[in-house]
Design a protein around this motif. Structure first.
Motif, PDB file in Angstrom:
ATOM      1  N   ALA A 285       0.854  -1.188   0.000  1.00 43.30           N
ATOM      2  CA  ALA A 285       0.000   0.000   0.000  1.00 43.30           C
ATOM      3  C   ALA A 285       0.885   1.231   0.000  1.00 43.30           C
ATOM      4  CB  ALA A 285      -0.922   0.015   1.220  1.00 43.30           C
ATOM      5  N   SER A 286       0.797   2.036  -1.066  1.00 41.83           N
ATOM      6  CA  SER A 286       1.594   3.266  -1.163  1.00 41.83           C
ATOM      7  C   SER A 286       3.079   3.005  -0.920  1.00 41.83           C
ATOM      8  CB  SER A 286       1.083   4.318  -0.161  1.00 41.83           C
ATOM      9  OG  SER A 286      -0.261   4.623  -0.427  1.00 41.83           O
ATOM     10  N   SER A 287       3.597   1.975  -1.592  1.00 43.00           N
ATOM     11  CA  SER A 287       5.016   1.621  -1.517  1.00 43.00           C
ATOM     12  C   SER A 287       5.443   1.193  -0.118  1.00 43.00           C
ATOM     13  CB  SER A 287       5.896   2.796  -1.988  1.00 43.00           C
ATOM     14  OG  SER A 287       5.598   3.127  -3.320  1.00 43.00           O
ATOM     15  N   GLU A 288       4.525   0.661   0.666  1.00 43.12           N
ATOM     16  CA  GLU A 288       4.852   0.132   1.982  1.00 43.12           C
ATOM     17  C   GLU A 288       4.181  -1.215   2.173  1.00 43.12           C
ATOM     18  OE1 GLU A 288       4.502   2.712   5.318  1.00 43.12           O
ATOM     19  OE2 GLU A 288       5.075   4.514   4.208  1.00 43.12           O
ATOM     20  N   ILE A 289       4.882  -2.129   2.842  1.00 44.28           N
ATOM     21  CA  ILE A 289       4.306  -3.427   3.178  1.00 44.28           C
ATOM     22  C   ILE A 289       3.528  -3.286   4.483  1.00 44.28           C
ATOM     23  CG2 ILE A 289       4.828  -5.784   3.905  1.00 44.28           C
ATOM     24  CD1 ILE A 289       5.117  -5.377   0.922  1.00 44.28           C
ATOM     25  N   GLU A 313      12.733  -7.578  -0.655  1.00 41.67           N
ATOM     26  CA  GLU A 313      12.813  -8.022  -2.055  1.00 41.67           C
ATOM     27  C   GLU A 313      12.346  -6.938  -3.015  1.00 41.67           C
ATOM     28  OE1 GLU A 313      12.409 -12.474  -3.302  1.00 41.67           O
ATOM     29  OE2 GLU A 313      10.695 -11.936  -2.052  1.00 41.67           O
ATOM     30  N   ARG A 314      11.314  -6.203  -2.625  1.00 40.87           N
ATOM     31  CA  ARG A 314      10.764  -5.155  -3.490  1.00 40.87           C
ATOM     32  C   ARG A 314      11.429  -3.803  -3.261  1.00 40.87           C
ATOM     33  NH1 ARG A 314       7.334  -8.996  -2.411  1.00 40.87           N
ATOM     34  NH2 ARG A 314       5.745  -9.649  -3.937  1.00 40.87           N
ATOM     35  N   ASP A 315      12.343  -3.744  -2.279  1.00 41.76           N
ATOM     36  CA  ASP A 315      13.026  -2.504  -1.911  1.00 41.76           C
ATOM     37  C   ASP A 315      12.009  -1.410  -1.594  1.00 41.76           C
ATOM     38  OD1 ASP A 315      15.077  -0.829  -1.282  1.00 41.76           O
ATOM     39  OD2 ASP A 315      15.652  -0.386  -3.348  1.00 41.76           O
ATOM     40  N   VAL A 316      11.034  -1.761  -0.747  1.00 44.79           N
ATOM     41  CA  VAL A 316      10.039  -0.801  -0.283  1.00 44.79           C
ATOM     42  C   VAL A 316      10.071  -0.789   1.241  1.00 44.79           C
ATOM     43  CG1 VAL A 316       8.573  -1.084  -2.310  1.00 44.79           C
ATOM     44  CG2 VAL A 316       8.182  -2.537  -0.299  1.00 44.79           C
ATOM     45  N   VAL A 317       9.278   0.090   1.816  1.00 40.54           N
ATOM     46  CA  VAL A 317       9.261   0.271   3.266  1.00 40.54           C
ATOM     47  C   VAL A 317       8.465  -0.846   3.942  1.00 40.54           C
ATOM     48  CG1 VAL A 317       8.410   1.761   5.121  1.00 40.54           C
ATOM     49  CG2 VAL A 317       9.535   2.760   3.119  1.00 40.54           C
ATOM     50  N   LEU A 348      15.185 -12.656   2.726  1.00 39.06           N
ATOM     51  CA  LEU A 348      15.447 -11.347   3.329  1.00 39.06           C
ATOM     52  C   LEU A 348      16.930 -10.997   3.217  1.00 39.06           C
ATOM     53  CD1 LEU A 348      14.731  -8.901   5.169  1.00 39.06           C
ATOM     54  CD2 LEU A 348      14.993 -10.433   7.127  1.00 39.06           C
ATOM     55  N   LEU A 349      17.798 -11.933   3.594  1.00 36.75           N
ATOM     56  CA  LEU A 349      19.239 -11.660   3.590  1.00 36.75           C
ATOM     57  C   LEU A 349      19.794 -11.519   2.178  1.00 36.75           C
ATOM     58  CD1 LEU A 349      20.424 -14.134   6.386  1.00 36.75           C
ATOM     59  CD2 LEU A 349      19.921 -11.690   6.600  1.00 36.75           C
ATOM     60  N   ALA A 350      19.131 -12.127   1.193  1.00 37.61           N
ATOM     61  CA  ALA A 350      19.621 -12.102  -0.187  1.00 37.61           C
ATOM     62  C   ALA A 350      19.081 -10.925  -0.984  1.00 37.61           C
ATOM     63  CB  ALA A 350      19.248 -13.407  -0.891  1.00 37.61           C
ATOM     64  N   SER A 351      18.395 -10.016  -0.338  1.00 39.57           N
ATOM     65  CA  SER A 351      17.691  -8.954  -1.067  1.00 39.57           C
ATOM     66  C   SER A 351      18.586  -7.788  -1.469  1.00 39.57           C
ATOM     67  CB  SER A 351      16.519  -8.440  -0.220  1.00 39.57           C
ATOM     68  OG  SER A 351      16.967  -7.979   1.035  1.00 39.57           O
ATOM     69  N   GLY A 352      19.869  -7.826  -1.132  1.00 38.03           N
ATOM     70  CA  GLY A 352      20.772  -6.754  -1.555  1.00 38.03           C
ATOM     71  C   GLY A 352      20.510  -5.464  -0.804  1.00 38.03           C
ATOM     72  N   SER A 353      20.507  -4.355  -1.549  1.00 34.70           N
ATOM     73  CA  SER A 353      20.369  -3.044  -0.907  1.00 34.70           C
ATOM     74  C   SER A 353      19.037  -2.872  -0.204  1.00 34.70           C
ATOM     75  CB  SER A 353      20.559  -1.937  -1.947  1.00 34.70           C
ATOM     76  OG  SER A 353      19.580  -2.047  -2.970  1.00 34.70           O
ATOM     77  N   GLY A 354      18.029  -3.651  -0.581  1.00 35.15           N
ATOM     78  CA  GLY A 354      16.738  -3.556   0.092  1.00 35.15           C
ATOM     79  C   GLY A 354      16.758  -4.052   1.519  1.00 35.15           C
ATOM     80  N   LEU A 355      17.836  -4.775   1.910  1.00 35.56           N
ATOM     81  CA  LEU A 355      17.905  -5.325   3.266  1.00 35.56           C
ATOM     82  C   LEU A 355      18.062  -4.244   4.322  1.00 35.56           C
ATOM     83  CD1 LEU A 355      18.256  -7.669   5.296  1.00 35.56           C
ATOM     84  CD2 LEU A 355      20.704  -7.685   4.697  1.00 35.56           C
TER      85      LEU A 355
END
Length: 752
Positions: A285-289, A313-317, A348-355
């Motif tokens: 919702a609005s770029s947030e989980i 994974e989606r690099d969102v909040v 979660l740990l493999a998500s790169g910069s989104g972590l």
């Protein structure tokens, strides 16, 4: 120091400014003296400047009024930052400079026409809100540039309370973002952190006796009693925790600003955010989980991990309110974890910069206690080594981010990522952290549901996560003893592959210096040799000898072994200098002196004998070296026209006494001497010169500088023979120790 004291200082300054305005006959209409910036917020530290503006209606002639106001303030020894502007000039200045615009949002009346002050303040706020969508991208870029320059308050070794990420400047920017009416911030939490940082700044001013924002390493202990805290460590945790909290609020708010800017402005009415399901119980919702209407936290122990993995994974909040609710309501994870829980953690740990932003939300909301209660051991723990740019907890997250880019190099990405998460979990105690971390990692991996053999593999990686880097840079990879040591600790090619990737991720997360081209090459070389040995052992055969490509000997050196060839190749770390000449006792000492006298910082070096020639390769920080100048310098040293020993043996202050140790187990064909001391010019020369005086040949040398300490390892042999006898090894250690001790002046507590 409290907000009340700051208000009292501001009130005293207000009275001073008001009296100056009245005494010089300042008019009651059309002109006003206003405070801006920190003074406008009435937040004066003991040595703060008074930021004031004399503002007037367009067309009003002030004459000499400004000077009449400033002089009594100067006479009162007030530090003032002053300017004179018309209303239209104020509007133009705010429109042309974001820093000015931010300062004028806190404009406050001091003297003169209050209606003018109100009009200017209203104009500034209205203009800020009207232009916010157009100006916020530039403001964000300005903030990011400052962060790159100043680092993070939570992690830098010399934190800046004002300018660092998570400092007072960011808190002011957050208030400005709220003033746009586009986003909101947790006001109570922001104010708590901001006021606490202001308290610390007040104490720092008092301690320094001047305006100061940076906390030097030696100041932590002195600030403890002034802040009513137990010790230096408690002060660091307090300051860094505040900085991290504001950093988290800042990152979260800028994410929300970006989401608002990407949506078209609302025309009218109330628009409810749409929910897009992205997993059982969670939605976007609005770029947030967030949680969807069907979520049942009490019945779903995996909901927290599912929400965190989806956000990363989606690099969102990951909405903090959602995480906080899950902390309160989510069912505990069963022990051992089910396979799906491990899968979500690995995602979660493999998500790169989104972590990073998601992990920060988990930490700030207390959710990490449900996933990894051992995290509290390393939370905000400073690193002992200056090579690290982050505190231990943040370094671990950065290691996971680096490891996520290497998962295609290994057969078990899940093991690599969990080992990256746990590799420093043993820090903070008295035991060496890799030793302390091994049983903790085994326990955590078992709780997470890894089978016993995989939990043991994770524990092994944690135990030996420093081995490849340390061994590659301080031992000869050509020596069978070096390879045998590494192979004996790991046992399988799978463990070696995982450790190689963990070593790379750990080093890259520490700093650029920790994974230089030189260091990376040495680690990969050692890994190749160890892999060949492990494969051969499994097959019941002897390990093949891996021969690295020999460097070609230049024609001029083959024609005349007394000649010297020097080449310089610039690279990403500085330059690589290769020196080739006829082998002789003392050649390495002279080459080291050449660099030391040139004041060239040696990052790493390796020297060896090839046929009858001495070859040395030096990685240096200077990319502007001239080979001709180096040859001239070396020739002057060899001819005796330049006394390297006299220049490089002068005493210098040192923090620790040099350590000189013989390592008999480190080689089958040579005697290994390990030297550790403060990094300084001339160490390699002094060691090699001392050995040359004893007619001891240095077969190879391995120089490694990491942070403030140099670790230099020398493989010694008798000229034309093999390893040294015990008596000769003891003489070598004594000679080197004596040479180095003459060059250091130790603090009194280190003197015998």
């Amino acid at each position: 120091m409290t907000a009340i004291e700051r208000a009292e200082r501001a009130a005293a300054a207000d009275a001073l400014c008001s009296a100056a305005y009245a005494d010089c006959g300042g008019p009651d209409t059309g002109v006003a003296l206003v405070a801006v910036g920190g003074y406008g917020r009435a937040e004066l530290a003991p040595y703060s400047d008074l930021d004031v503006v004399l503002v007037h209606d367009d067309g009003v002639d002030l004459g000499a009024l400004a000077e009449k106001i400033w002089y009594p303030l100067w006479d009162a020894r007030a530090n003032i930052d002053h300017s004179v502007r018309s209303v239209s000039e104020m509007v133009d200045a705010a429109g042309g400079d974001l820093r000015v615009a931010l300062g004028l949002l806190d404009l406050r009346h001091l003297a003169g026409d209050p209606n003018l002050t109100l009009r200017v303040r209203t104009t500034m706020l209205a203009g800020w809100r009207r232009s916010a969508r157009a100006r916020l991208p530039d403001l964000h870029k300005m903030v990011e540039t400052r962060h790159e320059l100043m680092g993070e308050l939570a992690h830098t070794s010399v934190p800046d309370l004002k300018e660092a990420a998570g400092g007072l400047r960011d808190a002011t920017v957050l208030k400005a973002l709220v003033a746009t009416w586009l986003v909101d911030v947790s006001h109570v939490e922001l104010e708590r952190c901001r006021q606490s940082l202001l308290d610390i700044r007040d104490v720092l001013h008092t301690y320094a006796g001047r305006a100061a924002d940076r906390i030097a390493p030696e100041a932590w202990e002195d600030l403890a009693p002034l802040l009513d805290l137990e010790d230096a460590a408690a002060v660091q945790v307090h300051v860094r925790e505040l900085g991290r909290r504001i950093t988290h609020l800042s990152r979260l708010t800028w994410r929300r600003v970006q989401a608002v800017l990407e949506r078209p402005p609302k025309v009218s009415g109330v628009r409810r955010p749409s929910l897009t399901p992205v997993g059982r119980g969670i939605a976007l919702a609005s770029s947030e989980i967030v949680l969807d209407t069907r979520a049942r936290p009490a019945d779903d122990p995996l909901l927290l991990l599912r929400a965190a993995a989806a956000a990363a994974e989606r690099d969102v909040v990951l909405a903090p309110a959602t995480a906080a609710r899950l902390v309160r309501e989510c069912a505990p994870l069963p022990e051992p974890w089910p396979a799906e829980a491990r899968r979500l953690l690995v995602l979660l740990l493999a998500s790169g910069s989104g972590l990073l932003p998601v992990w920060e939300t988990l930490d700030e909301t207390g959710a990490l206690d449900l996933i990894l209660p051992e995290w509290e051991r390393i939370r905000l723990l400073p690193h002992a080594s200056a090579i690290h740019r982050f505190t231990v907890d943040r370094h671990v997250v950065e290691t996971c981010i680096e490891a996520s880019a290497l998962i295609r190099n290994v057969a078990r990405p899940d093991v690599l990522l969990v080992a990256a998460l746990l590799h420093d979990i043993g820090k903070g105690g008295l035991t060496e952290h890799s030793v302390a971390g091994e049983p903790i990692a085994r326990t955590v991996a078992t709780r997470m549901g890894f089978p016993p053999d995989e939990a043991e593999l994770i524990a092994t990686l944690v135990r030996w996560h420093l081995m490849l880097s340390e061994t590659a840079t301080t031992r000869d990879p050509d020596d069978p003893a070096t390879v045998a040591l590494v192979a004996s600790k790991l046992g399988t090619p799978e463990a070696l592959s995982l450790l190689a990737s963990l070593t790379e991720a750990d080093a890259k997360a520490a700093s650029a210096k920790a994974w230089s081209t030189w260091r990376a090459g040495l680690v990969r070389q050692l890994s190749r040799r160890t892999l060949a040995a492990l494969v051969a052992t499994a097959a019941g055969t002897s390990a093949p000898r891996i021969v690295e490509a020999e460097l070609p000997v230049p024609a001029e050196v083959r024609a005349d072994p007394a000649a010297v060839s020097i080449t310089v190749e610039p690279n990403a770390d500085g330059a690589r200098v290769t020196l080739v000449s006829g082998d002789r006792v003392g050649l390495l000492a002279d080459a080291a002196a050449m660099f030391a006298i040139q004041r060239t910082s040696v990052l790493a070096a390796r020297a060896w004998v090839q046929e009858r020639y001495g070859v040395s390769v030096w990685d240096v920080a200077d990319d502007g070296l001239d080979p001709a100048v180096l040859r001239q310098r070396l020739a002057a040293i060899v001819d005796g026209r330049l006394d390297a020993g006299e220049r490089l043996s002068r005493p210098q202050p040192a923090r620790l006494e040099p350590s000189v140790v013989v390592r008999p187990e480190a080689s089958q064909t040579a005697t290994v001497l390990e030297v550790r001391m403060d990094d300084r010019p001339g160490v390699v020369h002094l060691v090699c010169a001392a050995l040359a005086r004893l007619d001891i040949s240095v077969r190879s040398a391995h120089v490694s500088t990491l942070g403030p300490q140099a670790v230099d390892v020398f493989y010694m042999q008798e000229t034309g023979a093999g390893a040294l006898s015990d008596e000769r090894a003891a003489a070598a250690a004594h000679g080197v120790r004596e040479a180095l001790s003459r060059t250091v002046t130790l603090p009194s507590r280190h003197r015998a």
